[in-house]
Write a protein that holds these residues in place. Structure first.
Motif, PDB file in Angstrom:
ATOM      1  N   GLN A   1      -2.270   0.305   4.630  1.00 42.80           N
ATOM      2  CA  GLN A   1      -2.367  -0.514   5.837  1.00 42.80           C
ATOM      3  C   GLN A   1      -3.775  -1.075   6.005  1.00 42.80           C
ATOM      4  O   GLN A   1      -4.742  -0.332   6.008  1.00 42.80           O
ATOM      5  N   SER A   2      -3.872  -2.382   6.152  1.00 43.85           N
ATOM      6  CA  SER A   2      -5.162  -3.069   6.215  1.00 43.85           C
ATOM      7  C   SER A   2      -5.651  -3.143   7.652  1.00 43.85           C
ATOM      8  O   SER A   2      -4.944  -2.776   8.593  1.00 43.85           O
ATOM      9  N   ILE A   3      -6.870  -3.657   7.795  1.00 41.16           N
ATOM     10  CA  ILE A   3      -7.398  -3.831   9.145  1.00 41.16           C
ATOM     11  C   ILE A   3      -8.248  -5.099   9.179  1.00 41.16           C
ATOM     12  O   ILE A   3      -8.938  -5.413   8.223  1.00 41.16           O
ATOM     13  N   THR A   4      -8.153  -5.826  10.261  1.00 42.44           N
ATOM     14  CA  THR A   4      -9.016  -6.993  10.449  1.00 42.44           C
ATOM     15  C   THR A   4     -10.204  -6.566  11.290  1.00 42.44           C
ATOM     16  O   THR A   4     -10.030  -5.901  12.317  1.00 42.44           O
ATOM     17  N   ILE A   5     -11.386  -6.925  10.821  1.00 44.42           N
ATOM     18  CA  ILE A   5     -12.587  -6.489  11.542  1.00 44.42           C
ATOM     19  C   ILE A   5     -13.419  -7.687  11.973  1.00 44.42           C
ATOM     20  O   ILE A   5     -13.304  -8.783  11.444  1.00 44.42           O
TER      21      ILE A   5
ATOM     22  N   GLY B   1      -6.309  -6.827  18.766  1.00 47.27           N
ATOM     23  CA  GLY B   1      -5.278  -7.845  18.935  1.00 47.27           C
ATOM     24  C   GLY B   1      -4.851  -8.514  17.646  1.00 47.27           C
ATOM     25  O   GLY B   1      -3.877  -9.257  17.638  1.00 47.27           O
ATOM     26  N   ALA B   2      -5.600  -8.271  16.568  1.00 45.21           N
ATOM     27  CA  ALA B   2      -5.180  -8.852  15.289  1.00 45.21           C
ATOM     28  C   ALA B   2      -3.925  -8.136  14.815  1.00 45.21           C
ATOM     29  O   ALA B   2      -3.806  -6.922  14.958  1.00 45.21           O
ATOM     30  N   PRO B   3      -2.963  -8.879  14.240  1.00 43.48           N
ATOM     31  CA  PRO B   3      -1.734  -8.220  13.799  1.00 43.48           C
ATOM     32  C   PRO B   3      -2.028  -7.192  12.708  1.00 43.48           C
ATOM     33  O   PRO B   3      -2.920  -7.404  11.894  1.00 43.48           O
ATOM     34  N   PRO B   4      -1.272  -6.089  12.690  1.00 45.61           N
ATOM     35  CA  PRO B   4      -1.455  -5.116  11.618  1.00 45.61           C
ATOM     36  C   PRO B   4      -0.972  -5.690  10.292  1.00 45.61           C
ATOM     37  O   PRO B   4      -0.134  -6.598  10.276  1.00 45.61           O
TER      38      PRO B   4
END
Lengths: 483, 459, 576
Positions: A174-178, A193-196
C-alpha cells in the motif's frame, strides 16, 4: 494509524515540535545546575536533533513574478497572494494587503510545486521481497521524516510525491502520497485526503530474472510473464471469494440479530480477517488506486484485461515505457501513464523505450506525468519534463503539466495541488528563470505557504567553501592544461 | 534492430518533416538528400554551405549572420562574408545556429547495448586487475543502436572507455559515424583508464575502487585500498623499469621477453599517452598526484566530485578534470548542490574542465549535464567550451576538433538554439562533413506508432 | 515432544548446577547492622538493621535488633540498596544468529541461512524471531559466570528475553542465584516481547517472510487478528463443544490469546521516535497492554508516551548522535563545517537527558541497561548529570522496574516481607565513586569480585562510547607513557606518537606526527574511555582533531574526527 489523530496531526504535532525545540533551548541549561561545574558553563547549544518548523505562512505575497499557472497560461508580471496556506488570489492586478510577508520575485518564474508520481523517498524499507504478493504491507509503516533526500527534492522544487514500494513483487503493498513538509513529525508528511493506493509490478523485476540467485537458492514464483498474470488472477480470485464470504456473513449476521426467536441458532461466525486481501477488495470496490509498474505493451494489456475481469481499473501505469504502443487501450481502460523522460536500454524490457513516449501518449489522450523513481532525478524533474518538448514537440504548457497538474490528477489531488489557482494549497516553486531554461535553478520552495527551501540559507558548496578558507585567490582565466 | 524500419524511406521522411517543424520546412527542399536514411557519402569536391546562421565558433567571437563552408569532410571556410562555392549544396540556416559538434569525455558507447539481462553484446570489464593492453576500440560496435540516438542530440565525438579494475585498458576517441571502429577513431588510443582505489560506501558514486563490496567492514575496505594503492604503485614501478630497459635495448637480441601489458604501458610511462584516472574524493586525487609526481604521468582526472577541495592545486598543476555525470547525489553530509557546483568552482579556479556522462544511453544528455552546472555557477560560455574545445585540448586533438575554424574536421551541428537548452532541437548533425540521418531506433518507433490506426473492432 | 526433551535437557543442566562445587555463597539468617539503608519506598535510614530469614527481609529499621540465630554483619560505613533489576537482558539464552538485514531489511538473505546453520549446531535452536510461543523459562541455561558478572554489577534480578526478532517469545524474571532453574524463576511469563527485526533479505528473495520492517508490521498485525479469532473460536468451542467445530491447535496463536485479551503485557522494543509511534499504533489497534522497551528517543515522542499512561522501560545504552532522528535533518542544513564534534556532544547531552525529559513529562519508567550491563551504572550517572533526580533514578532501577515486571509486592524496595535482594555498596551506588561490595539474592549472600576485564571480540564495545568496563566504577585507567597510534583514512594511514602525563582523571602531553609536534588538550579519562583534542595543519589549514578512545591494557582503539574531513578509526599500543 489512528485517523482522528492524523487529521490534527499537523497542527498538534507541529505545535509540539515547536515546544520541543524551545524546550531543548531553555530546559537543558535549567537542568544543568545539579552539577556545579555545569552551571558555570555557557548555555548548552541547541539540540542537533531539533527540526525547527518553518513559520506558517498566514499572509504571504509573491510579487513581480512570471507565473506559470499550469492551468490557465502564464501571467507575465503577477502576484500570488497566500492566506493561511492557500492561494487567495493570483493575477496581474492583485493588491498586496498591509502586513503581508512579501517575497519579491522580480525576474523570477513561479510554478506550481512539482509532484513526483513515482518515488521511494524517505523510506526505511522498500521491498518486502520474500513473497510475490504482499498487499498487506504499508509504505507508511516505513516512512521517515528526516532524510536529507527530502531536502534535496525540495531544492528541486518538489512539493508532493507518491511514495511506492519497490518492484520486487507482483503486488508490492500500500502506497502513500506525501507532501514534503520536511522537519515535521512523520505523520505530517502524509497528504491528507489523497486516495489510498497500491503498487503492482509486472515484467522483469517481478520475475527476478535480473537478480543473482545464490547456488542452491530456490527461484521465486513467478518466473515468466505468464506466471505474473496467474499470480494476479490468483490473488484477485482469492480476494473475490473473501469478499463474498464477508458479504454472506454480514447478511447472516444482520438476519441473526433481527431474529429474536429462541431457535435462531448459533451466532454466525465472521470470516478470518486477511490483511492481504482487504486492500484487494478495496481495489475491486474502487476505493484504492492501482499504480502499476510496467514496461512492455503486452504486460500493460494483460493487466488491463485482468483488471477488467475483476471489475476494477488501473489508475496509472508507471514507467509504462511502451505506453506509446497501447495508448489507445490505456485511454479506453481509463488508465493514465507516468513515465521516465528518456531512460532506456538499462535492461531488456526497456529496449523499446523511446523518449517520445510522454509526447506520444499525451497526443493520444493519455494523462501523462514524468516521474523520477529516484531521489536524484527528483531534483531535476523540470529538466526532465522539458524533454517532452525536445522529443515529440509537446507544447510548453503541457510539458509543465506533466510534472504538476497531471500527476495531481493521477493521484486524485488536483482539487488541492498541481496548479496556481485560487483555493488550492500554496505549494509553489520559485525559479531563477524559465524552469526549462538551462541556467535556471530553484531558489525557493513553499508548501502550504510555508518556505521549506530557501537557497539563501541553504547548505551550498559556496557556503561550505567560505567556511573553509577566508577568501580564494582571484579567479584566473581558463588556460590549457595538457597542451 | 529492425531492418524493415530502416528501409522504409517514406515513413522516415514524413517523420523528419514532422520533427523539423514549420521553421525548417522551407529549408528542407534545398538540402534534402535523395534519402536521409543512411549517411550519404558526400560527393568528393562538392561543398556544402550553411548560410545565414548565427555561427558560434567557440574559439573566437560569434558571427551573427555567417556562413560555414564544408568540403571534403573539413571546414573549408567560416565567416560573415564567405562566398558560397559554385555548385555547393546550400542550407539556408536563417534563424538557426551552428556550433561545433559536442563531445562526451567518458562513455561506454559501442561497448554495451543493454545494461542488465543481456550480457552478450557487452564488452566493458575484462577480468584481472591490470589490463593496459586492452583496447576499447577493438570492441566498439559501430552499429550499436545507441549511437544514432546520441548523435541526433548533437554529440559527434566521444571518449569510449572500458571500465573497472585498476587499469581498465585504453580508451578510444571516436566520431559517432563509420563503417568500422577504425574509421570512427579520432584517436585509437586516447588515454589509459585507471581507477584509483577507493573505500566504498561514500556517496554512492559509480567510480568506486576495484572490487570493494558492500559486505566489507571499514577495516577491510581500508586494508583493500592500501593493498590496491600499493599494487598500483608497484605496477607502475615495473612498467617504468620495463620502459627504461626497452628504450636502452633496441635490437631484438638484447631485448627482454616481450610483455604485452608492459608494452602497452610504455607511452603512458613516457608521458606521451595520458593516464586518465577515475576518482571521486580528495584523498584519491592526492593519491593520483603523488603517482604523477613519482612517475611523471600526464594525468587527466575524471569524475572528481570533490575536486573543488583541490581546485587551486589542480589549476596550478594544469591537471584537467572531466567532471560528471552531474546527475548524481552528493553524500548525505555534503552541500546539496555540490555535484552541480563543482564544475563552476573548478573552472573559476582556472582548471580546464570537460564533461562526461559515464554512460552509453545517457551520453545524449551530456549537454544537459553541463546545463545543470550552469545553473549553479558555471559560466555558460565556459560550459560550451567544456563540451567542445576543452575536451579537444585535453585529448590533444585541438587541431582537428572542438571549434569551427577553417581546416578543422567538419563536426558541426545546426540547431534551433543553445544546445544546453533541452528545448533546443537539432536540425543537422555533420560528422566529417557528412550530414547524419535523423534515424534511430527511437525515431523509427515513434514514427511507426504515431501512425498506428485507432484500434478497430475485429471484423 | 519438543517441550519434553527441552525439559529433560534443562533438568540435566540444573542437576549439574547442584553438583557443582559450592560457591562462596552463603545462605541462612542474616542481620546487617549499622548500615545506611536506602529503602526507596520509605526513605533513608541513616543507621539501621536489616534482618533476613528464609530468603526474605523480615525486619528493617533503626531500632531493629539482630535475632540470636542471625549471623551479624557489621556494615558500618556502607549503604544498602534494593537489588537492581535489569529488564533488558538475554541472560541464559543462546546468542541468536544475526540476520543479514537490520529492521530496514536490505541484506542478502543470510539470515535464514545463518539460522539454519545455527540449527545444526547442537544445543542451538533455529531462532527466527517468529515464536510467540517461546517460553524463556523453559530454556534458560545461564552459566554461573554470566550470572556472577551481572550480579557483581549490583543486579539481583533480570528479565530475560531474546534480543531480536518480531515475536521474540515470553520472558522470565530470573534471580541471579548461582544455580537458576525454572524452580527459582520469579515470574514467567512476564510479557510477550515484540520487535521490528525481520528475517533479513530484500529484493533478491530467498529468505523468509517477513524480511523487512514493512513485512514485520504486517505480519504482527495479521497474527494479532488471527489470535483474536482463535480466542473467539476457542471460547465458542468451550461454551458449546457439541456442534462446534474443534479449532485447530496452534501453539503460536494460543500464546497470543492472553496478549490480545490484555492479560499479558507486550514489551515492544522501540528505540527511535518512529518505532515508538508505530508500536503505539499497533497497541491501539489491538488494545494491547503496552510497555515500550528502549525509548532512546522517548524525548521526541513525549506527546504519545504521555497520552498512553503506560510505563516505559528506558534504556541508558545511548545511541550515537548520528543515528538519532533529526541528525539527518541537521545534515541537510547549513551549519559550520567543523562543528560535528560539538554537535555530537550536544547530542549526547540530549540523549542522556532523555530519562529526565520523560520524568518531567510525567511518564513512569524503569531504567535498563539496554543489553550493555557493564556500562549501566556509568550511563545512569550520565542521565543524572543530565537532569534526572538521583532518587528518581534509583527508584527507576528498583521499584519501578519491579512494578513493570508485576512483582512490586516481592521486589524493588527494602521492606519487611519482600525478597532479600540487596546491594551493599561503599559510597553512593549512583555517585561517582560508588562500589558494589556485596549482593544478596533471595537471602543468599554473594561476595563481589572486582569486575572482570570485558570480553574482547565482536559484540563487545563500540567506538566512541563512554562507560566503565574495566576497573572500579569511576576509576580512571592509567594512560601515562608513550603510545604509538595509527590513524587510518580510506587511502592511507598516519602514524603518530603520543607522550601522555596523567593527573587523576585528566591528562595532557604532546602528539608527534611527521608534520610536527602539537599539544594535547582537554584530555580526560572516564573509566577506560579517553577523549582529547589537538590542532594540526592540514592543507595549510588549522584543523581541530577530536579523539575518542578506549584503553584495554596496553591497547588503545578509537576514532578521530578531523573537522569536516570525517571520522577515522585508529589503533595503537603503549610502549613497554
Amino acid at each position: 494509524m489512528n485517523n482522528a489523530k492524523r487529521l490534527d496531526g499537523v497542527t498538534a504535532r507541529s505545535a509540539w515540535a515547536c515546544a520541543w525545540s524551545i524546550a531543548a533551548l531553555t530546559v537543558l541549561p535549567a537542568v544543568q545546575p545539579s552539577s556545579r561545574v555545569a552551571a558555570q558553563e555557557p548555555p548548552a547549544p541547541p539540540s542537533p536533533f531539533a527540526m525547527p518548523v518553518p513559520p506558517v505562512g498566514r499572509l504571504v505575497a509573491i510579487t513581480n513574478a512570471t507565473i506559470m499557472t499550469a492551468s490557465h497560461g502564464t501571467i507575465p508580471h503577477g502576484t500570488i497572494l497566500i492566506r493561511d496556506g492557500r492561494i487567495a488570489a493570483v493575477g496581474a492586478d492583485v493588491q498586496v494587503p498591509a502586513g503581508a510577508q512579501v517575497i519579491d520575485a522580480t525576474g523570477k518564474y513561479v510554478t506550481p510545486g512539482i509532484i513526483d508520481a513515482h518515488s521511494h523517498t524517505a523510506l526505511e524499507a522498500v521491498n518486502e521481497g520474500t513473497q510475490s504478493v504482499t498487499a498487506e504491507v504499508r509504505i507508511e509503516d516505513a516512512l521517515r521524516q528526516d532524510p536529507v533526500s527530502l531536502y534535496r527534492e525540495l531544492a528541486g522544487g518538489v512539493t508532493s510525491a507518491l511514495v511506492l514500494h519497490g518492484s520486487a513483487n507482483t503486488i508490492g503493498g500500500q502506497s502513500i502520497t506525501i507532501k514534503l513538509r520536511y522537519g515535521l513529525p512523520v505523520d505530517s508528511l502524509i497528504f491528507q485526503g489523497a486516495p489510498p493506493g497500491i503498487k503492482f509490478a509486472l515484467g522483469e523485476n517481478v520475475r527476478q530474472t535480473n537478480v543473482n540467485i545464490q547456488p542452491g537458492q530456490p527461484r521465486r514464483y513467478p518466473f515468466t510473464r505468464m506466471g505474473v498474470e496467474e499470480t494476479l488472477r490468483d490473488a484477485f480470485t482469492r480476494a473475490s471469494e473473501y469478499r463474498t464470504r464477508w458479504q454472506a456473513y454480514r447478511a447472516d449476521s444482520t438476519a441473526w440479530t433481527r431474529n429474536r426467536s429462541r431457535t435462531r441458532g448459533a451466532e454466525p461466525l465472521p470470516p478470518a480477517r486477511d490483511l492481504e486481501l482487504d486492500p484487494l477488495v478495496e481495489v475491486m470496490e474502487g476505493r484504492r488506486q492501482v499504480h502499476a509498474h510496467s514496461y512492455r505493451a503486452d504486460e500493460i494489456l494483460m493487466l488491463i484485461n485482468v483488471a477488467r475481469d475483476f471489475g476494477f481499473h488501473v489508475n496509472d501505469f508507471t514507467h509504462v515505457l511502451e505506453g506509446y504502443r497501447v495508448a489507445d487501450e490505456m485511454v479506453a481502460a481509463g488508465s493514465t501513464g507516468s513515465t521516465f523522460a528518456d531512460m532506456w536500454a538499462y535492461k531488456m524490457e526497456a529496449y523499446y523505450a523511446i523518449p517520445h513516449n510522454a509526447a506520444l501518449m499525451a497526443e493520444r489522450g493519455v494523462v501523462v506525468s514524468v516521474n523520477s523513481d529516484s531521489d536524484e532525478r527528483a531534483r531535476r524533474l523540470y529538466q526532465e519534463a522539458a524533454k517532452a518538448m525536445h522529443y515529440g514537440g509537446t507544447p510548453e504548457d503541457e510539458a509543465l503539466r506533466m510534472i504538476t497538474l497531471n500527476p495531481a490528477r493521477q493521484l486524485g489531488v488536483s482539487d488541492r495541488v498541481g496548479s496556481i489557482d485560487v483555493g488550492k494549497d500554496a505549494d509553489i516553486a520559485i525559479f531563477t528563470g524559465h524552469p526549462f531554461a538551462p541556467g535556471s535553478r530553484v531558489d525557493m520552495t513553499l508548501i502550504d505557504g510555508r518556505v521549506f527551501f530557501d537557497r539563501t540559507t541553504a547548505p551550498t558548496l559556496e557556503a561550505r567553501m567560505q567556511q573553509r578558507q577566508p577568501r580564494r585567490p582571484p579567479a584566473r582565466a581558463a588556460s590549457g592544461g595538457v597542451e | 534492430m529492425n531492418n524493415a524500419g530502416r528501409l522504409d524511406g517514406l515513413t522516415a521522411k514524413a517523420m523528419r518533416a514532422a520533427l523539423v517543424g514549420v521553421a525548417a520546412v522551407a529549408v528542407l527542399p534545398a538540402v534534402q538528400p535523395s534519402s536521409r536514411l543512411a549517411a550519404q557519402a558526400p560527393v568528393p569536391g562538392r561543398a556544402t554551405a550553411i548560410t545565414n546562421a548565427t555561427v558560434v565558433p567557440v574559439v573566437g567571437a560569434r558571427i551573427p549572420r555567417g556562413t560555414v563552408v564544408i568540403q571534403d569532410g573539413r571546414i573549408a571556410a567560416v565567416g560573415a562574408n564567405v562566398p558560397v562555392p559554385a555548385g555547393a549544396e546550400v542550407i539556408d540556416a536563417n534563424g538557426l545556429f551552428v556550433y561545433p559538434g559536442l563531445m562526451d569525455g567518458g562513455t561506454q558507447l559501442g561497448l554495451t547495448e543493454i545494461g542488465n539481462g543481456a550480457d552478450g553484446p557487452t564488452d566493458l570489464r575484462e577480468l584481472g586487475d591490470f589490463n593496459p593492453h586492452d583496447d576499447a576500440l577493438t570492441a566498439v560496435n559501430p552499429f550499436s543502436e545507441i549511437i544514432p540516438t546520441v548523435r541526433v542530440n548533437g554529440i559527434t565525438t566521444v571518449l569510449t572507455s572500458p571500465q573497472g579494475n585498476q587499469i581498465s585498458g585504453q580508451s578510444a576517441l571516436i566520431d559517432l559515424n563509420g563503417w568500422t571502429a577504425r574509421e570512427m577513431a579520432e584517436l585509437p588510443r586516447a588515454g589509459m583508464i585507471f581507477t584509483y582505489p577507493r573505500a566504498g560506501g561514500g556517496g554512492g558514486f559509480g567510480g568506486g575502487g576495484g572490487g570493494g563490496g558492500q559486505q566489507q567492514t571499514p577495516e577491510q575496505q581500508r586494508e583493500r585500498v592500501q593493498r590496491e594503492a600499493r599494487a598500483l604503485r608497484d605496477y607502475l614501478a615495473n612498467a617504468r623499469a620495463y620502459a627504461e630497459v626497452r628504450s636502452r635495448t633496441t635490437d631484438s637480441a638484447s631485448r627482454p621477453p616481450v610483455n604485452l601489458a608492459m608494452e602497452a604501458m610504455i607511452p603512458v610511462m613516457r608521458g606521451e599517452s595520458p593516464a586518465i584516472f577515475d576518482v571521486e574524493t580528495a584523498d584519491q586525487i592526492r593519491g593520483v598526484l603523488s603517482l604523477a609526481d613519482s612517475f611523471g604521468l600526464k594525468v587527466i582526472l575524471r569524475g572528481a566530485s570533490y575536486a573543488w577541495e583541490l581546485a587551486d592545486t589542480l589549476a596550478a598543476r594544469h591537471i584537467p578534470v572531466i567532471v560528471g555525470p552531474t546527475t548524481q547525489l552528493p553524500a548525505p553530509g555534503d552541500p546539496y548542490d555540490m555535484i552541480y557546483a563543482n564544475p563552476g568552482v573548478l573552472a573559476r579556479a582556472g582548471v580546464q574542465i570537460a564533461f562526461r556522462t559515464n554512460s552509453a544511453s545517457d551520453s545524449r544528455n551530456v549537454a544537459y549535464n553541463a546545463a545543470l552546472a550552469t545553473a549553479y555557477g558555471l559560466d555558460p560560455e565556459e560550459a560550451l567550451r567544456a563540451l567542445t574545445i576543452n575536451p579537444a585540448r585535453i585529448f590533444g586533438v585541438q587541431d582537428r576538433l572542438g571549434s569551427i575554424e577553417a581546416g578543422k574536421v567538419a563536426n558541426l551541428i545546426v540547431t534551433t538554439g543553445d544546445p544546453l537548452d533541452v528545448r533546443t532541437t537539432m536540425k543537422y548533425v555533420f560528422i566529417r562533413g557528412q550530414s547524419m540521418p535523423f534515424d534511430d531506433v527511437h525515431t523509427r518507433e515513434y514514427e511507426r506508432w504515431r501512425n498506428r490506426p485507432r484500434p478497430a473492432p475485429r471484423p | 515432544m519438543r517441550r519434553a526433551s527441552k525439559r529433560a535437557a534443562w533438568m540435566c543442566a540444573a542437576l549439574t548446577a547442584f553438583l557443582a562445587p559450592p560457591a562462596a555463597a552463603q545462605e541462612g539468617t542474616w542481620a546487617l547492622t549499622n548500615v545506611r539503608i536506602e529503602t526507596v519506598t520509605h526513605g533513608v535510614i541513616e543507621r539501621g538493621t536489616i534482618v533476613i530469614r528464609d530468603g526474605l527481609i523480615v525486619a528493617v529499621g533503626a531500632d531493629v535488633t539482630a535475632p540470636a540465630d542471625a549471623r551479624v554483619l557489621d556494615l558500618s560505613g556502607r549503604t544498602v540498596f534494593p537489588g537492581l533489576i535489569d529488564l533488558t537482558s538475554s541472560l541464559g539464552l543462546p546468542a541468536p544468529p544475526t540476520p543479514a538485514g537490520g529492521p530496514g531489511g536490505g541484506g542478502g538473505g543470510g539470515g535464514a541461512a545463518a539460522a539454519a546453520a545455527a540449527a545444526n549446531q547442537p544445543g542451538q535452536r533455529a531462532y527466527v524471531g517468529l515464536e510467540p510461543e517461546r517460553l524463556v523459562a523453559d530454556e534458560l541455561r545461564p552459566t554461573a559466570a554470566d550470572i556472577k558478572a551481572a550480579r557483581d554489577l549490583g543486579f539481583t534480578v533480570v528479565l530475560s528475553a531474546p534480543a531480536r526478532g518480531a515475536f521474540r517469545g515470553r520472558s522470565a524474571l530470573v534471580p541471579l542465584r548461582d544455580s537458576v532453574t525454572t524452580r527459582e524463576v520469579v515470574r514467567s511469563p512476564v510479557a510477550l516481547h515484540l520487535g521490528y527485526q525481520g528475517i533479513g533479505g530484500g529484493f533478491g528473495g530467498g529468505s523468509r517472510y517477513p524480511a523487512t520492517l514493512l513485512g514485520v508490521i504486517a505480519y504482527e498485525r495479521q497474527k494479532f487478528y488471527d489470535a483474536r479469532r482463535q480466542s473467539m473460536l476457542l471460547d465458542r468451542y468451550r461454551t458449546n463443544p457439541r456442534g462446534t467445530p474443534r479449532p485447530p491447535n496452534d501453539e503460536a496463536l494460543d500464546a497470543l490469546i492472553p496478549v490480545v485479551k490484555g492479560e499479558l503485557p507486550v514489551f515492544f522494543a522501540a528505540s527511535n521516535e518512529n518505532e515508538i509511534r508505530r508500536a503505539i499504533d499497533i497497541a491501539h489497534e489491538f488494545n494491547l497492554k503496552l510497555t515500550i522497551v528502549g525509548a532512546a528517543e522517548g524525548f521526541r515522542a513525549l506527546d504519545v508516551l504521555q497520552a498512553e499512561h503506560r510505563p516505559v522501560i528506558v534504556s541508558v545504552d545511548y545511541p550515537r548522535s548520528t543515528d538519532v532522528t533529526g541528525w539527518q535533518y541537521r545534515n541537510a542544513q547549513r551549519h559550520p563545517s567543523n562543528d560535528s564534534a560539538a554537535a555530537d556532544s550536544a547530542g549526547q547531552r540530549v540523549l542522556q537527558g532523555n530519562p529526565a525529559a520523560l520524568m518531567r513529562a510525567g511518564v513512569r519508567f524503569a531504567l535498563a541497561s539496554g543489553g550493555r550491563a557493564p556500562d549501566f551504572l556509568a550511563n545512569v550517572r550520565k542521565a543524572i548529570a543530565a537532569g534526572l533526580p538521583r532518587d528518581s533514578a534509583l527508584a527507576a532501577m528498583t521499584i519501578r522496574a519491579a512494578e513493570i515486571a508485576g512483582v512490586a509486592e516481592q521486589l524493588g524496595s527494602i521492606e519487611a516481607g519482600k525478597a532479600a535482594n540487596l546491594v551493599v555498596s561503599e559510597g553512593d551506588l549512583l555517585g561517582d565513586s560508588g562500589k558494589v561490595r556485596m549482593v544478596f539474592v533471595d537471602g543468599i549472600r554473594y561476595p563481589v569480585d572486582p569486575p572482570p576485564a570485558p570480553a574482547a571480540g565482536p559484540g563487545g564495545r563500540r567506538f566512541g562510547r563512554g562507560g566503565n568496563g574495566q576497573g572500579q566504577p569511576g576509576e580512571a585507567a592509567q594512560v601515562a607513557g608513550t603510545w604509538d597510534i595509527t590513524v587510518t583514512t580510506p587511502n592511507t594511514s598516519y602514524p603518530s606518537t603520543l607522550v601522555l602525563t596523567q593527573n587523576g582523571s585528566t591528562f595532557g602531553g604532546t602528539m608527534s606526527t611527521e608534520m610536527g609536534s602539537t599539544a594535547i588538550n582537554g584530555g580526560s579519562i572516564e573509566g577506560r574511555h579517553l577523549i582529547w583534542t589537538a590542532q594540526i595543519q592540514i592543507q595549510g589549514q588549522e584543523t581541530a582533531l577530536s579523539y575518542s578512545a578506549d584503553v584495554t591494557g596496553n591497547r588503545i582503539t578509537g576514532n578521530v574526527t578531523a573537522g569536516e574531513m570525517g571520522t577515522f578509526p585508529f589503533t595503537g599500543e603503549k610502549r613497554p
